[in-house]
Scaffold this motif. Structure first.
Motif, PDB file in Angstrom:
ATOM      1  N   CYS A 153       0.829  -1.214   0.000  1.00 12.88           N
ATOM      2  CA  CYS A 153       0.000   0.000   0.000  1.00 12.88           C
ATOM      3  C   CYS A 153       0.861   1.260   0.000  1.00 12.88           C
ATOM      4  O   CYS A 153       0.535   2.238  -0.673  1.00 12.88           O
ATOM      5  CB  CYS A 153      -0.965  -0.008   1.179  1.00 12.88           C
ATOM      6  SG  CYS A 153      -2.241  -1.289   1.036  1.00 12.88           S
ATOM      7  N   LEU A 154       1.963   1.233   0.737  1.00 13.07           N
ATOM      8  CA  LEU A 154       2.880   2.374   0.745  1.00 13.07           C
ATOM      9  C   LEU A 154       3.491   2.579  -0.635  1.00 13.07           C
ATOM     10  O   LEU A 154       3.522   3.710  -1.149  1.00 13.07           O
ATOM     11  CB  LEU A 154       3.980   2.160   1.789  1.00 13.07           C
ATOM     12  CG  LEU A 154       5.039   3.258   1.872  1.00 13.07           C
ATOM     13  CD1 LEU A 154       4.429   4.601   2.249  1.00 13.07           C
ATOM     14  CD2 LEU A 154       6.121   2.855   2.874  1.00 13.07           C
ATOM     15  N   ASP A 155       3.940   1.504  -1.251  1.00 11.39           N
ATOM     16  CA  ASP A 155       4.527   1.612  -2.590  1.00 11.39           C
ATOM     17  C   ASP A 155       3.504   2.098  -3.614  1.00 11.39           C
ATOM     18  O   ASP A 155       3.831   2.908  -4.483  1.00 11.39           O
ATOM     19  CB  ASP A 155       5.120   0.273  -3.032  1.00 11.39           C
ATOM     20  CG  ASP A 155       6.386  -0.096  -2.267  1.00 11.39           C
ATOM     21  OD1 ASP A 155       6.959   0.780  -1.581  1.00 11.39           O
ATOM     22  OD2 ASP A 155       6.797  -1.269  -2.346  1.00 11.39           O
ATOM     23  N   GLU A 156       2.258   1.608  -3.504  1.00  6.61           N
ATOM     24  CA  GLU A 156       1.210   2.047  -4.430  1.00  6.61           C
ATOM     25  C   GLU A 156       0.951   3.550  -4.278  1.00  6.61           C
ATOM     26  O   GLU A 156       0.825   4.273  -5.266  1.00  6.61           O
ATOM     27  CB  GLU A 156      -0.079   1.264  -4.196  1.00  6.61           C
ATOM     28  CG  GLU A 156      -1.196   1.655  -5.158  1.00  6.61           C
ATOM     29  CD  GLU A 156      -2.500   0.935  -4.905  1.00  6.61           C
ATOM     30  OE1 GLU A 156      -3.360   0.983  -5.799  1.00  6.61           O
ATOM     31  OE2 GLU A 156      -2.693   0.350  -3.815  1.00  6.61           O
ATOM     32  N   ALA A 157       0.897   4.034  -3.042  1.00  5.76           N
ATOM     33  CA  ALA A 157       0.666   5.464  -2.798  1.00  5.76           C
ATOM     34  C   ALA A 157       1.835   6.295  -3.329  1.00  5.76           C
ATOM     35  O   ALA A 157       1.626   7.348  -3.947  1.00  5.76           O
ATOM     36  CB  ALA A 157       0.461   5.719  -1.306  1.00  5.76           C
ATOM     37  N   ARG A 158       3.042   5.832  -3.101  1.00  5.12           N
ATOM     38  CA  ARG A 158       4.214   6.568  -3.604  1.00  5.12           C
ATOM     39  C   ARG A 158       4.230   6.604  -5.126  1.00  5.12           C
ATOM     40  O   ARG A 158       4.566   7.618  -5.725  1.00  5.12           O
ATOM     41  CB  ARG A 158       5.502   5.929  -3.086  1.00  5.12           C
ATOM     42  CG  ARG A 158       5.769   6.221  -1.626  1.00  5.12           C
ATOM     43  CD  ARG A 158       7.023   5.524  -1.146  1.00  5.12           C
ATOM     44  NE  ARG A 158       7.350   5.891   0.220  1.00  5.12           N
ATOM     45  CZ  ARG A 158       8.138   5.171   1.005  1.00  5.12           C
ATOM     46  NH1 ARG A 158       8.694   4.049   0.553  1.00  5.12           N
ATOM     47  NH2 ARG A 158       8.389   5.570   2.227  1.00  5.12           N
ATOM     48  N   GLU A 159       3.863   5.502  -5.745  1.00  7.81           N
ATOM     49  CA  GLU A 159       3.832   5.452  -7.204  1.00  7.81           C
ATOM     50  C   GLU A 159       2.740   6.363  -7.760  1.00  7.81           C
ATOM     51  O   GLU A 159       2.940   7.060  -8.747  1.00  7.81           O
ATOM     52  CB  GLU A 159       3.603   4.018  -7.676  1.00  7.81           C
ATOM     53  CG  GLU A 159       3.700   3.859  -9.178  1.00  7.81           C
ATOM     54  CD  GLU A 159       3.595   2.407  -9.615  1.00  7.81           C
ATOM     55  OE1 GLU A 159       2.957   2.172 -10.662  1.00  7.81           O
ATOM     56  OE2 GLU A 159       4.135   1.528  -8.933  1.00  7.81           O
ATOM     57  N   ALA A 160       1.590   6.381  -7.113  1.00 14.15           N
ATOM     58  CA  ALA A 160       0.450   7.169  -7.602  1.00 14.15           C
ATOM     59  C   ALA A 160       0.610   8.665  -7.329  1.00 14.15           C
ATOM     60  O   ALA A 160       0.198   9.491  -8.146  1.00 14.15           O
ATOM     61  CB  ALA A 160      -0.842   6.662  -6.971  1.00 14.15           C
ATOM     62  N   PHE A 161       1.188   9.025  -6.181  1.00 13.35           N
ATOM     63  CA  PHE A 161       1.201  10.420  -5.758  1.00 13.35           C
ATOM     64  C   PHE A 161       2.597  10.999  -5.539  1.00 13.35           C
ATOM     65  O   PHE A 161       2.731  12.178  -5.227  1.00 13.35           O
ATOM     66  CB  PHE A 161       0.398  10.576  -4.454  1.00 13.35           C
ATOM     67  CG  PHE A 161      -1.029  10.130  -4.577  1.00 13.35           C
ATOM     68  CD1 PHE A 161      -1.979  10.956  -5.133  1.00 13.35           C
ATOM     69  CD2 PHE A 161      -1.420   8.875  -4.140  1.00 13.35           C
ATOM     70  CE1 PHE A 161      -3.297  10.556  -5.255  1.00 13.35           C
ATOM     71  CE2 PHE A 161      -2.737   8.450  -4.261  1.00 13.35           C
ATOM     72  CZ  PHE A 161      -3.673   9.296  -4.825  1.00 13.35           C
ATOM     73  N   GLY A 162       3.626  10.187  -5.699  1.00 11.92           N
ATOM     74  CA  GLY A 162       4.992  10.596  -5.376  1.00 11.92           C
ATOM     75  C   GLY A 162       5.529  11.754  -6.193  1.00 11.92           C
ATOM     76  O   GLY A 162       6.375  12.505  -5.718  1.00 11.92           O
TER      77      GLY A 162
END
Length: 196
Positions: A153-162
């Motif tokens: 979930c952390l990686d998905e958020a970073r990929e989507a909003f980073g």
């Protein structure tokens, strides 16, 4: 889902077919994401109680109530939500601002909807106990614990909003003290929010 607000939203021009940020939003939108069992709903309810400037929208409940899915996974006993249906349902609320939403998936959500992303984390033993208390099947518990170990979930958020201007906070939620500290941090963010 009823979304009503005294605030008006100025139309924002589209850039490349996608709307730009919503500058007239008076209150921030916050996404709280994380593996099932990390405490997203508890956290969001506490944030909504701590400040009158946001309201909690529990997306998984919305998916069930509004039938925003096209498939059901019998093995994992859960729906497979439809991204387009869900975005259509959430759009007017997100444009108004003042929403704190919780969901385990974030990559499909438009970045211009949010001012803050909170990714809740939990130690695997704590997570296992929480999921076991929910009477999840062993396969579902194992899948969610592995997702937490690999910080999906952390990686998905970073990929989507980073690459956007949206702040991403990684927050540990294993205890009541950690919950209270993080809620106060988010409350302060909400209280200090200034429209773009």
């Amino acid at each position: 889902l009823k979304c009503s607000s005294p605030h008006t939203l100025a139309q924002t021009p589209a850039v490349g077919g996608h709307p730009t940020a919503m500058p007239d939003r008076q209150h921030p939108n916050i996404l709280v994401t994380g593996t099932p069992g990390v405490g997203k709903t508890t956290f969001c309810e506490a944030v909504a109680e701590a400040t009158t400037r946001v309201r909690h929208l529990e997306v998984s409940k919305l998916v069930k109530e509004k039938k925003l899915y096209k498939e059901w996974d019998d093995e994992m006993a859960c729906s497979i939500f439809d991204e387009d249906m869900l975005c259509d349902e959430l759009e007017s609320c997100m444009e108004e601002g003042g929403c704190v939403i919780d969901f385990h998936s974030s990559g499909f959500l438009p970045e211009h909807w949010f001012d803050l992303i909170v990714v809740l984390r939990a130690e695997t033993a704590v997570l296992y106990d929480r999921l076991e208390r929910r009477h999840y099947p062993e396969a579902k518990i194992k899948q969610n614990v592995e997702a937490e170990i690999f910080q999906m979930c952390l990686d998905e958020a970073r990929e989507a909003f980073g690459e956007s201007d949206v702040q991403i906070w990684e927050v540990q939620h294993d205890s009541q003290e950690q919950l209270e500290e993080a809620v106060q941090r988010v409350r302060q963010f909400v209280e200090n929010f200034k429209p773009a």
